[in-house]
Design an enzyme around this catalytic site. Structure first.
Site, mmCIF file in Angstrom:
data_model
loop_
_atom_site.group_PDB
_atom_site.id
_atom_site.type_symbol
_atom_site.label_atom_id
_atom_site.label_comp_id
_atom_site.label_asym_id
_atom_site.label_seq_id
_atom_site.Cartn_x
_atom_site.Cartn_y
_atom_site.Cartn_z
ATOM 1 N N GLU A 27 -13.349 -5.808 -0.910
ATOM 2 C CA GLU A 27 -13.048 -4.466 -0.423
ATOM 3 C C GLU A 27 -11.882 -3.908 -1.222
ATOM 4 O O GLU A 27 -10.887 -4.602 -1.444
ATOM 5 C CB GLU A 27 -12.702 -4.497 1.068
ATOM 6 C CG GLU A 27 -12.278 -3.148 1.636
ATOM 7 C CD GLU A 27 -11.856 -3.236 3.099
ATOM 8 O OE1 GLU A 27 -10.999 -2.420 3.499
ATOM 9 O OE2 GLU A 27 -12.348 -4.115 3.824
ATOM 10 N N GLU A 73 -5.819 5.000 2.280
ATOM 11 C CA GLU A 73 -5.811 5.006 3.739
ATOM 12 C C GLU A 73 -4.560 5.758 4.199
ATOM 13 O O GLU A 73 -3.514 5.669 3.568
ATOM 14 C CB GLU A 73 -5.790 3.588 4.300
ATOM 15 C CG GLU A 73 -7.095 2.826 4.092
ATOM 16 C CD GLU A 73 -7.055 1.452 4.731
ATOM 17 O OE1 GLU A 73 -7.743 1.254 5.748
ATOM 18 O OE2 GLU A 73 -6.325 0.588 4.205
#
Length: 352
Positions: free
Chosen positions: A226, A231
């Site tokens: 990932e 974010e």
């Protein structure tokens, strides 16, 4: 007197009608604008488009670069002069218009030996399902997320050339399903294990939400893969975070000595579009905002032959989503009264 007023009315009515008819019959023009900071990307739109609302519009450049819709974005990687052509078909007429575009220099990507291999400029009227799929439902995403992901046009739609992920509160706001949102993925459409991904976007500023731009491995088991390009949690208002996750970074105790997470301080995350970027090479991941030459996180694992440390031989796909209620995002609560909230994406581009 009455006759004079009537004649004056007739003259005015005829003039207005003729002007309106002239507008309707006028041939559309092409307006071209070079993208700020990226002048090899040319944005094209139609002017004088009265009565063309239901027209079929087809753009062509470089022979086979075709776009549908009243706007289009073309990428010209090399210096030179290019012809852009648009064909407009209405129920009664067909217009063909072209213009020339002059590119002053080779693009920064070309100079680095990179080709544009996939993109979505969101210039259509609806989300392109030939480029995006939807993850749907609740309870499948980990992290105690409260939203239900849907494919509804209320949660994901195109507005003014941007993809909008709209997160809505429909319940009290404390339990799973009290919110709806969207999670768009390129699985089956665009998957990479090398290359550059750039996403120009603007984040919502609602406490309790966690908008994200990231890549996830198609074969993330048994070797987890990932890459979080961006974010954001609104209570930490001036930072965006980037992270690389592998089995070795997630192990307890952590097996990977290389730093795998970082952040950058920014003042205008919620009010300004920024380019959130990542470059994945043979043995390194760079994560940056706006400037690819200034990554704020560089990940270089100690064991590049071991898939626990470097799982990126397998392909990954892009995910765009806004979650609600994850432990990190909701650490300081959820602002129940700030919904709906929007995450806006101007474009997604992939270079190799």
């Amino acid at each position: 007197m009455k006759n004079t007023l009537f004649l004056l009315f007739c003259v005015l009515f005829c003039a207005t009608t003729l002007a309106s008819q002239s507008q309707k019959d006028s041939k559309p023009n092409i307006k071209v604008v070079a993208e700020e900071g990226n002048p090899n990307f040319i944005h094209c739109c139609l002017e004088n488009v009265n009565a063309l609302a239901n027209a079929k519009v087809t753009w062509t450049a470089k022979g086979n670069d075709v776009h549908q819709g009243t706007t289009a974005v073309f990428y010209f990687e090399r210096k030179g002069t290019y012809k852009v052509k648009v064909l407009v078909k209405t129920s009664s007429k067909t217009y063909s218009v072209d213009t020339k575009v002059k590119i002053a220099d080779d693009s920064q990507y070309f100079k680095r030996g990179e080709k544009l291999v996939w993109s979505d400029e969101f210039s259509g009227n609806v989300v392109d399902t030939l480029k995006w799929a939807y993850n749907l439902g609740t309870g499948r995403w980990g992290g105690n997320e409260l939203q239900e992901y849907t494919s509804s046009v209320e949660n994901a739609f195109i507005r003014d050339g941007n993809l909008v992920i709209n997160t809505i509160r429909r319940g009290e706001g404390t339990k799973v399903g009290d919110y709806t949102s969207a999670r768009l993925v390129t699985r089956g459409h665009c998957e990479i294990n090398r290359g550059r991904v750039e996403v120009r976007a603007k984040m919502p500023g609602v406490k309790g939400t966690q908008p994200a731009i990231w890549l996830y491995g198609r074969n993330a088991a048994p070797n987890y893969s990932e890459i979080d390009i961006m974010e954001y949690v609104a209570y930490d208002r001036h930072r965006v975070y980037g992270t690389v996750h592998t089995s070795a970074t997630l192990a307890k105790p952590k097996e990977e000595p290389c730093k795998n997470e970082g952040y950058i301080q920014m003042d205008d995350i919620e009010n300004t579009f920024h380019v959130y970027g990542m470059n994945l090479s043979e043995s390194q991941v760079d994560i940056y905002v706006d400037d690819p030459l200034s990554p704020y996180l560089t990940f270089t694992p100690v064991e590049k032959e071991n898939p626990r440390f470097w799982p990126f031989q397998s392909t990954m796909y892009i995910i765009l989503n806004n979650a609600v209620g994850r432990p990190w995002a909701a650490r300081h609560g959820i602002d129940f009264n700030a919904f709906p909230c929007e995450m806006e994406i101007d474009y997604v581009r992939v270079f190799q």
